[in-house]
Design a protein around this motif. Structure first.
Motif, PDB file in Angstrom:
ATOM      1  N   CYS A  78      52.506 -95.577 -19.816  1.00 32.68           N
ATOM      2  CA  CYS A  78      51.159 -95.061 -20.077  1.00 32.68           C
ATOM      3  C   CYS A  78      51.164 -94.057 -21.232  1.00 32.68           C
ATOM      4  N   LEU A  79      52.177 -93.227 -21.283  1.00 38.44           N
ATOM      5  CA  LEU A  79      52.262 -92.249 -22.368  1.00 38.44           C
ATOM      6  C   LEU A  79      52.504 -92.945 -23.712  1.00 38.44           C
ATOM      7  N   GLN A 107      49.272 -94.301 -24.790  1.00 38.25           N
ATOM      8  CA  GLN A 107      48.415 -93.215 -25.281  1.00 38.25           C
ATOM      9  C   GLN A 107      48.769 -92.825 -26.709  1.00 38.25           C
ATOM     10  N   ARG A 108      50.065 -92.730 -26.995  1.00 35.14           N
ATOM     11  CA  ARG A 108      50.496 -92.354 -28.338  1.00 35.14           C
ATOM     12  C   ARG A 108      50.083 -93.410 -29.371  1.00 35.14           C
ATOM     13  N   GLN A 149      44.165 -92.806 -27.066  1.00 32.45           N
ATOM     14  CA  GLN A 149      43.197 -92.657 -25.984  1.00 32.45           C
ATOM     15  C   GLN A 149      43.703 -91.704 -24.906  1.00 32.45           C
ATOM     16  N   ARG A 150      42.790 -90.886 -24.395  1.00 32.42           N
ATOM     17  CA  ARG A 150      43.140 -89.993 -23.285  1.00 32.42           C
ATOM     18  C   ARG A 150      42.420 -90.400 -22.007  1.00 32.42           C
ATOM     19  N   ASN A 151      41.904 -91.628 -21.980  1.00 37.12           N
ATOM     20  CA  ASN A 151      41.310 -92.203 -20.783  1.00 37.12           C
ATOM     21  C   ASN A 151      42.201 -93.328 -20.289  1.00 37.12           C
ATOM     22  N   LEU A 152      42.414 -93.399 -18.985  1.00 32.78           N
ATOM     23  CA  LEU A 152      43.343 -94.378 -18.419  1.00 32.78           C
ATOM     24  C   LEU A 152      42.688 -95.105 -17.249  1.00 32.78           C
ATOM     25  N   ALA A 175      48.278 -85.560 -18.848  1.00 32.17           N
ATOM     26  CA  ALA A 175      48.267 -86.297 -20.111  1.00 32.17           C
ATOM     27  C   ALA A 175      46.941 -86.992 -20.397  1.00 32.17           C
ATOM     28  N   PHE A 176      46.070 -87.062 -19.376  1.00 36.26           N
ATOM     29  CA  PHE A 176      44.835 -87.828 -19.547  1.00 36.26           C
ATOM     30  C   PHE A 176      43.624 -86.991 -19.139  1.00 36.26           C
ATOM     31  N   ASP A 177      42.516 -87.211 -19.859  1.00 36.76           N
ATOM     32  CA  ASP A 177      41.279 -86.500 -19.541  1.00 36.76           C
ATOM     33  C   ASP A 177      40.546 -87.144 -18.379  1.00 36.76           C
ATOM     34  N   ILE A 226      41.052 -90.519 -15.436  1.00 35.02           N
ATOM     35  CA  ILE A 226      41.837 -91.622 -14.876  1.00 35.02           C
ATOM     36  C   ILE A 226      40.984 -92.327 -13.825  1.00 35.02           C
TER      37      ILE A 226
END
Length: 290
Positions: free
Chosen positions: A12-13, A16-17, A21-24, A45-47, A49
């Motif tokens: 997931c990280l 994201q990189r 995106q900071r939404n999962l 790590a996410f805004d 989820i």
């Protein structure tokens, strides 16, 4: 479990990189692992989820319906999944017929929430069958077995008398959403905890007040209950809180070991008869064994 968490978090990280995106969104059968989901939640790590409540094959029906709506009916936007109560509903007459057929003593209650809250506060175990059934693997207050979480031994009682399963299996706490932060640690606003899809750490107050719902490692697969989306279950927990000063109920699915969650009043009566619950509440009808 540790390897699973390490691999999925790294995956997931990495995504994201690459995507920024900071939404999962979590789906697929592995997203039914609430401990993994909790690890992602606590990573910071996410805004936002979102873990699909029916992330495994149980979600195929919902996916097929959404696909039809989008591809055939031309619906441009999918709906927000605010609840999972898509199953069947049954009236009080169906409850009476099922209880009479099963040989239960039964009566109509003028205030089923008051009756159930009082019984729960006295240590009774209740089969709670209300409204439309839940889609997915978790019972979220419509097809649930409920108990008092304040007594640590209650989880052993449930595992032995009702669920007929291993002693180490934990039970989930259903907590009033407005009081959840008093009992559990989680970043506010990042994830919807109402679907019982995330495991989080209990606070010291949580460990002290509701030991039957906190696992040996200090975590709990929490379910938050808000008045707008689930008024019936919220009302029951709120009444229990008025009696006990604890806004939490121990919640587990209404089924016996190896069986699906009950769907109909007949299912509920059959499970009630072969397990050691004290009271069965279907709609406004209360049943007890002869």
């Amino acid at each position: 479990q540790k390897m699973l968490e390490r691999v999925v978090v790294e995956l997931c990280l990495a995504g994201q990189r690459r995507g920024g995106q900071r939404n999962l969104v979590l789906s697929g059968g592995v997203a039914m692992n609430s401990s993994l989901n909790g690890r992602l939640l606590s990573s910071g790590a996410f805004d936002h989820i979102f873990a699909l409540p029916m992330a495994s094959d149980r979600g195929i029906g919902l996916g097929a319906a959404l696909n039809y709506a989008h591809q055939t009916l031309g619906v441009d936007r999918f709906f927000a999944l605010d609840d999972v109560f898509f199953g069947g509903a049954f009236d009080n007459r169906a409850a009476v017929r099922a209880m009479r057929k099963g040989g239960l003593k039964h009566r109509r209650s003028d205030d089923i929430h008051e009756l159930a809250a009082e019984a729960l506060a006295q240590g009774k175990i209740i089969g709670w069958f209300q409204g439309r059934s839940e889609m997915g693997a978790r019972a979220l207050g419509n097809r649930s077995i409920l108990a008092d979480p304040r007594v640590a031994g209650m989880k052993d009682v449930l595992n032995e008398r009702v669920k007929h399963r291993e002693w180490f299996r934990p039970f989930a706490p259903a907590v009033l959403a407005e009081r959840a932060a008093d009992y559990f640690e989680f970043p506010p606003g990042v994830a919807d905890l109402s679907f019982m899809t995330f495991t989080v750490n209990a606070t010291e107050r949580g460990k002290s007040d509701i030991p039957a719902s906190v696992h040996v490692d200090g975590t709990a697969r929490v379910q938050t209950v808000d008045a707008k989306r689930h008024p019936d279950f919220h009302r029951l927990i709120a009444r229990f809180a008025e009696i006990t000063e604890v806004p939490v109920l121990l919640n587990t699915s209404f089924n016996d070991q190896g069986e699906p969650i009950v769907e109909t009043p007949d299912d509920a009566v059959a499970t009630f008869l072969k397990t050691d619950m004290d009271i069965l509440c279907i709609g406004d009808v209360v049943g007890t064994k002869p």
